[in-house]
Design an enzyme around this catalytic site. Structure first.
Site, PDB file in Angstrom:
ATOM      1  N   GLN A 615       0.848  -1.191   0.000  1.00  0.00           N
ATOM      2  CA  GLN A 615       0.000   0.000   0.000  1.00  0.00           C
ATOM      3  C   GLN A 615       0.882   1.238   0.000  1.00  0.00           C
ATOM      4  OE1 GLN A 615      -1.144  -1.705   3.768  1.00  0.00           O
ATOM      5  NE2 GLN A 615      -1.112   0.313   4.704  1.00  0.00           N
ATOM      6  N   ASP A 797      10.909  14.920 -28.043  1.00  0.00           N
ATOM      7  CA  ASP A 797      11.237  13.570 -28.507  1.00  0.00           C
ATOM      8  C   ASP A 797      11.536  13.679 -30.004  1.00  0.00           C
ATOM      9  OD1 ASP A 797      11.431  10.740 -28.617  1.00  0.00           O
ATOM     10  OD2 ASP A 797       9.351  10.626 -29.267  1.00  0.00           O
ATOM     11  N   LEU A 798      12.108  12.636 -30.568  1.00  0.00           N
ATOM     12  CA  LEU A 798      12.449  12.653 -31.996  1.00  0.00           C
ATOM     13  C   LEU A 798      11.431  11.871 -32.830  1.00  0.00           C
ATOM     14  CD1 LEU A 798      14.330  13.274 -34.380  1.00  0.00           C
ATOM     15  CD2 LEU A 798      15.676  11.250 -33.727  1.00  0.00           C
ATOM     16  N   ASP A 799      11.379  10.562 -32.639  1.00  0.00           N
ATOM     17  CA  ASP A 799      10.544   9.714 -33.479  1.00  0.00           C
ATOM     18  C   ASP A 799       9.058  10.027 -33.255  1.00  0.00           C
ATOM     19  OD1 ASP A 799      12.907   8.571 -34.154  1.00  0.00           O
ATOM     20  OD2 ASP A 799      12.691   6.813 -32.868  1.00  0.00           O
ATOM     21  N   THR A 805      10.187   8.432 -38.116  1.00  0.00           N
ATOM     22  CA  THR A 805      11.128   7.322 -38.309  1.00  0.00           C
ATOM     23  C   THR A 805      10.528   5.987 -37.902  1.00  0.00           C
ATOM     24  OG1 THR A 805      12.024   7.657 -36.095  1.00  0.00           O
ATOM     25  CG2 THR A 805      13.081   8.846 -37.895  1.00  0.00           C
ATOM     26  N   LYS A 833       6.812   1.039 -29.446  1.00  0.00           N
ATOM     27  CA  LYS A 833       6.790   2.482 -29.629  1.00  0.00           C
ATOM     28  C   LYS A 833       7.354   3.192 -28.403  1.00  0.00           C
ATOM     29  CE  LYS A 833       3.816   6.216 -31.278  1.00  0.00           C
ATOM     30  NZ  LYS A 833       2.463   6.615 -31.687  1.00  0.00           N
ATOM     31  N   LYS A 864      20.057  -5.189 -36.513  1.00  0.00           N
ATOM     32  CA  LYS A 864      18.888  -4.334 -36.730  1.00  0.00           C
ATOM     33  C   LYS A 864      19.302  -2.891 -36.940  1.00  0.00           C
ATOM     34  CE  LYS A 864      15.717  -1.263 -35.334  1.00  0.00           C
ATOM     35  NZ  LYS A 864      15.928   0.104 -34.843  1.00  0.00           N
ATOM     36  N   SER A 902      15.730  11.307 -26.921  1.00  0.00           N
ATOM     37  CA  SER A 902      15.313  10.256 -27.838  1.00  0.00           C
ATOM     38  C   SER A 902      15.904   8.915 -27.445  1.00  0.00           C
ATOM     39  CB  SER A 902      15.744  10.591 -29.275  1.00  0.00           C
ATOM     40  OG  SER A 902      15.484   9.509 -30.139  1.00  0.00           O
ATOM     41  N   ALA A 903      15.078   7.864 -27.548  1.00  0.00           N
ATOM     42  CA  ALA A 903      15.565   6.507 -27.281  1.00  0.00           C
ATOM     43  C   ALA A 903      16.498   6.012 -28.375  1.00  0.00           C
ATOM     44  CB  ALA A 903      14.370   5.555 -27.137  1.00  0.00           C
ATOM     45  N   LYS A 933      12.401   4.931 -21.248  1.00  0.00           N
ATOM     46  CA  LYS A 933      11.066   5.403 -20.911  1.00  0.00           C
ATOM     47  C   LYS A 933      10.164   4.202 -20.628  1.00  0.00           C
ATOM     48  CE  LYS A 933      11.849   9.030 -24.351  1.00  0.00           C
ATOM     49  NZ  LYS A 933      11.444   9.565 -25.669  1.00  0.00           N
ATOM     50  N   GLU A 957       6.057  14.669 -26.590  1.00  0.00           N
ATOM     51  CA  GLU A 957       6.142  13.230 -26.859  1.00  0.00           C
ATOM     52  C   GLU A 957       4.930  12.755 -27.648  1.00  0.00           C
ATOM     53  OE1 GLU A 957       7.394  10.312 -26.705  1.00  0.00           O
ATOM     54  OE2 GLU A 957       9.231  10.403 -25.512  1.00  0.00           O
ATOM     55  N   ASP A 958       5.101  11.613 -28.331  1.00  0.00           N
ATOM     56  CA  ASP A 958       3.973  11.031 -29.066  1.00  0.00           C
ATOM     57  C   ASP A 958       3.559   9.668 -28.518  1.00  0.00           C
ATOM     58  OD1 ASP A 958       6.287   9.636 -30.009  1.00  0.00           O
ATOM     59  OD2 ASP A 958       5.135   9.021 -31.773  1.00  0.00           O
TER      60      ASP A 958
END
Length: 1019
Positions: A615, A797-799, A805, A833, A864, A902-903, A933, A957-958
């Site tokens: 709690q 943020d970027l993307d 992107t 995301k 990647k 940005s990540a 994040k 942020e998005d």
């Protein structure tokens, strides 16, 4: 048995209810009876009667006295010094509600007939429980049974019932067998230690008698030596019945009345039941107990049921005037708030001999014990609406101070007092000391309650005569369990205690305990100085009696000033204790039916080794004693501890709700408010059948007044900062404050304050001192929800914000997934995301055909990334999203700092390709942080690199994870996208093309807006 059940009137919040003053149920299914008996229980703080049916033999129906409990030895295989020796258990006393029926010679057994219509209803204005049953017997005749019941608030322990049986189509004799039943024993404990107990002894009948006028039973406990008398008397209405006989029953006594029925005719019996009892080992004789009960019945009989009901309504009128509740647009919530407040009020002691048990007097849960939640949750609600009840709760603590001193000696403290974690008599009743006796914060809770009560009432006489002694004696213990630690720069550290979070036991520097101890020590020192100045003789006498020296007061002040209250630099949160943040988080539990707490599933050591909270703990300290903590810090702590709290206690939701409202997490504030509001009405924890949760019920009032109303008491002064939930058009509540009464009306634009009692009142609205006199209401603007620091920076943020992107990332991940035969779909893409590279890889590998070693994972990451870099090599300014360059340039023209969080480790390369790298003062990517994040680290790092306080930043942020990250950093969040996807964002824009710097800058002189002003743009 045919149960024709209709829907409950106990409507979920947001739906209309029939009458916000009446709570009703049509549940005719016996499986619901135990919960309804709790919901419709009546009490007056001394006597509690569950809401069963008079003619039914429900095994869960019961009557309880606050003063009737049994003492049972606690058996240990290994007992060590200071372990609790016994437990106190509140046990059912003789049940005076029973009235059985016969039609001719045939007993009426409700389960064998057809229930044509059924309703239970609790009228909150009169405190009257009414129920009606239209019942068809197996033989065909139909009856209409009406009953109404009150437990008098005006008399010590009186139950009054008016019982009427009407014939619909029956002709013949009817018999009413009114009894006092002693058949009910305490519920035995099963797998859930919160329910039932193992009682050694209990109540035994030592005398019973019945005649035409009275019937009684006398009972005595085996070990606590408490004697209880229960006596009944009747009144026959309109000569519809005649006395037939009185007799002893197998379990109690019985008086029998008979009459005749024909279609349309009825018989009515009024029943009065009085209880008297002795304290443990009391000297009153049996004859004196029975004489006192006879006197109670004589007074009740003379008044009659109607007058008793009128007096009940009159006494409740003051409660409802003080509460002054109204909600425009949500009758069901208005009803639930009244229902909860009514139960806390009626379950709280008024004679100074008891407090408010965790389940009140509505059931046997937690053995009827008093806990610290009485002071922290129930008492502040009572201070605002029924101050005399709050005073009684504190007088109980004063009355058990000697037992608290004894408990302190049991735990090797040479001086001072330590209140028990769970108790009735004042002795510790917990056999498991790590989560019981180690909760030293109970002393701080009592001290906090004393200060809150005195601040709210101005009752300095109580402080002088009782409160000061309690404060001084309990403050002494802190110096025993803490010391000035040279390894922490001389800070005062407190060792081996358990905070409110019982899933983390025996720790050093529990933040809640330290912060509350700091408040306690300061108050004790301040009161000592006040008492010396205002009543030197009283102070000298008290100091002599308890051996208080001036050196102790100086030590209290020094310990308070040097109290150790750590803050983690990396996370920006207060560690719950010295090791809490070092532990791994508890793995998610598998889903299942119902809510079963961890304490019933796992060994305590397994729980203790994880970062998991039962709690609110640290957050509770911020609600009670966080006046000096910034709003941004509260937001960071709220977001962090929300992620590790499982809310296995019903105490938790209200604290989270209050803090959520304060820091602007509006959707979460509403969800937590609903949880605490309806914990019993909707049986959210699955145990309302064993009694109602008083702290959660009081917590719903705190969520309204402290959460949405922004009520706090700071340095003895009342502060308010109201806001309006989106679901309501307006609302109103009242506060009793130092003999005055303040009405607070809140609508979409303004707050209207009205003094309805008293000559004047002083309070703070949104930090501004306001004086109000009777007849002169004043309107103020509604609160602003964010800090008022000047806006200094915007962190993007970027993307999805600057550039799209996401499609490139997705293509790279899809290519990798195909190569390793891992599935890839929309759900996986959505989860990735806003998540960094390693986090995204882990999501991808969850359903891969095989597991991968660490070096293989690193290789997959590089593969990647190579695919991604190859694709972004073709990027140019044309890949900027509409309005992106213009938004960043506008921020720079306004003189603000610009950051990127940005990540993506390729963020610098992307900005170079798109030609906007020079526009950013700072770029923080995944290579510079340890946690992705929604952790706030990346935004905190960006603010630090910009040299700007987080509270002075806007984050853009998005993704929902990014919004949580911004909020956890203490910043205001602008969401790019749709409101339904970004509900927690303070501002939502469809894209940066809609970003207008003019919204955040004063057009006349170019000055930046405050964060508070920015929050209200397009909110």
């Amino acid at each position: 048995m045919d149960h024709r059940e209709t829907a409950q009137v106990l409507s979920p919040s947001g739906r209309a209810c029939r009458d916000p003053w009446v709570v009703a149920s049509h549940h005719a299914d016996p499986a619901c009876f135990a919960q309804d008996e709790s919901l419709f229980a009546l009490s007056n703080g001394a006597l509690g009667v569950r809401g069963g049916l008079e003619e039914d033999n429900s095994p869960s129906q019961g009557c309880f006295l606050a003063g009737a409990w049994e003492r049972t030895p606690i058996e240990y295989h290994e007992r060590f010094p200071g372990f609790a020796a016994h437990t106190d258990t509140r046990i059912p006393v003789a049940d005076g509600t029973r009235i059985h029926l016969r039609l001719g010679d045939t007993p009426v057994r409700l389960g064998e007939g057809e229930w044509l219509q059924f309703e239970r209803a609790l009228d909150l204005r009169s405190g009257c429980y009414r129920r009606q049953l239209r019942w068809r017997s197996p033989e065909g005749p139909t009856l209409l049974i009406d009953a109404e019941r009150i437990v008098s608030l005006d008399r010590p322990a009186l139950l009054a019932i008016r019982y009427r049986v009407q014939s619909v189509d029956y002709t013949g004799p009817v018999t009413l067998e009114s009894s006092i039943s002693t058949a009910r024993n305490a519920t035995e404990q099963g797998d859930d230690p919160r329910i039932g107990t193992r009682v050694d002894g209990g109540l035994a009948t030592i005398d019973a008698a019945a005649d035409e006028t009275f019937a009684h039973v006398l009972q005595r406990t085996a070990h606590s030596d408490i004697r209880v008398a229960c006596m009944q008397q009747h009144a026959i209405i309109d000569d519809s019945l005649r006395f037939r006989l009185a007799n002893l029953a197998p379990h109690g006594v019985m008086q029998v009345f008979e009459g005749e029925l024909s279609p349309g005719q009825s018989v009515t019996l009024e029943k009065y039941v009085a209880y008297t009892w002795t304290p443990p080992g009391g000297s009153d004789t049996d004859a004196e107990l029975l004489s006192a009960a006879t006197g109670e019945l004589a007074g009740a009989h003379a008044l009659g049921h109607g007058e008793l009901l009128a007096r009940q309504s009159s006494m409740l009128a003051q409660l409802w005037h003080n509460a002054d509740l109204a909600i425009d647009g949500d009758d069901a919530t208005e009803q639930a708030l009244r229902f909860n407040l009514f139960h806390v009020f009626q379950s709280s002691s008024r004679d100074g001999l008891g407090s408010t048990a965790a389940k009140g007097l509505t059931g046997e849960g937690y053995e009827g014990h008093y806990f610290w939640d009485a002071e922290v949750f129930m008492l502040p609600a009572m201070v605002a609406v029924a101050p005399h009840v709050a005073r009684s709760m504190l007088m109980y603590r004063h009355g058990t101070l000697e037992r608290a001193r004894a408990h302190a000696r049991e735990l090797n403290h040479a001086r001072g007092a330590l209140y028990a974690w769970r108790t009735i008599s004042g002795d510790e009743c917990s056999a498991y000391f790590p989560s019981g006796s180690a909760q030293y914060h109970i002393n701080a809770a009592v001290a906090w309650a004393i200060r809150h009560y005195v601040d709210g009432t101005g009752d300095e006489a109580f402080l002088r005569d009782a409160g000061a002694e309690m404060l001084f004696e309990t403050a002494r213990v802190w110096l025993d369990i803490g010391h000035f630690n040279p390894r922490r720069g001389g800070a005062f550290c407190i060792h081996d205690v358990t905070g409110p979070d019982e899933y983390t036991a025996l720790v050093d520097n529990n933040h809640y305990t330290n912060r509350m101890a700091q408040r306690h020590l300061r108050d004790a020192a301040t009161v000592a100085q006040w008492l010396q100045a205002t009543a030197p003789e009283a102070y000298a006498e008290l100091a002599r009696r308890i051996g208080l020296e001036s050196f102790e007061i100086m030590q209290w002040q020094r310990a308070a000033e040097l109290m150790y209250l750590a803050e983690d630099e990396r996370l920006g949160v207060f560690p719950q204790d010295d090791t809490f943040l070092d532990k791994p988080r508890m793995p998610a539990r598998n889903g299942g039916e119902g809510k079963r707490p961890l304490l019933l599933e796992l060994h305590p050591l397994t729980i203790y080794r994880h970062q998991v909270c039962k709690q609110a703990d640290t957050l509770l300290s911020l609600m009670l004693a966080g006046d000096d903590v910034s709003l941004a810090a509260k937001r960071r702590n709220f977001d962090y501890y929300e992620g590790v709290t499982v809310h296995d206690s019903t105490l938790s939701a209200s604290t989270f709700g209050v803090l959520a409202a304060e820091v602007g997490a509006h959707d979460k504030a509403w969800a937590y408010f609903q949880d605490t509001l309806r914990v019993d009405l909707d049986d959210l924890h699955g145990n309302a059948a064993h009694g109602l949760h008083m702290a959660a019920m009081a917590g719903s009032w705190l969520s309204l007044a402290w959460g949405y109303g922004g009520m706090r008491v700071i340095d003895g002064e009342l502060h308010l900062r109201p806001q309006l939930p989106h679901a309501w058009r307006s609302y109103r509540f009242g506060i009793s404050w130092r003999g005055a009464h303040l009405r607070v009306d809140v609508d979409a634009h303004n707050v209207r304050y009205t003094l309805t009692r008293g000559d004047d009142i002083a309070f703070h609205h949104a930090g501004k001192l306001t004086h109000l006199r009777g007849g002169e209401p004043v309107s103020m603007p509604q609160r602003q929800l964010a800090p008022t620091l000047p806006l200094q920076a915007v962190i993007f943020d970027l993307d999805g914000v600057i550039a799209d992107t996401a499609v490139v990332h997705r293509a790279a991940w899809e290519q990798l997934a195909a190569e390793i035969d891992a599935p890839f779909d929309e759900g996986i893409a959505a989860r990735m995301k806003g998540v960094d590279r390693r986090g995204s890889l882990e999501i991808l590998l969850e359903r891969a055909p095989r597991s991968f070693l660490e070096h293989e994972k690193r290789a997959l990451e590089e593969r990647k990334n190579a695919y991604y870099v190859e694709r972004i090599g073709q990027f140019g300014p044309e890949q900027l999203l509409p309005g992106a360059r213009e938004a960043v340039e506008a921020v720079r023209r306004a003189g603000l700092r610009v950051g990127l969080a940005s990540a993506s480790r390729n963020a610098p390369l992307l900005l170079e390709r798109m030609g906007i790298a020079p526009l950013f003062d700072v770029i923080v990517d995944a290579a510079r942080i340890a946690r992705s994040k929604p952790d706030p680290e990346i935004f905190l790092a960006a603010a630090a690199a910009l040299g700007v306080p987080p509270e002075a930043c806007l984050g853009v942020e998005d993704a929902a994870a990014g919004i949580s990250s911004i909020h956890a950093a203490g910043m205001v969040a602008i969401g790019i996208g749709q409101r339904e996807d970004l509900g927690e964002a303070d501002i939502v824009l469809p894209g940066l093309i809609a970003f207008r710097m003019a919204d955040y800058v004063d057009n006349k002189n170019g000055a930046t807006a405050t964060i508070a002003e920015a929050t209200n743009i397009n909110a």
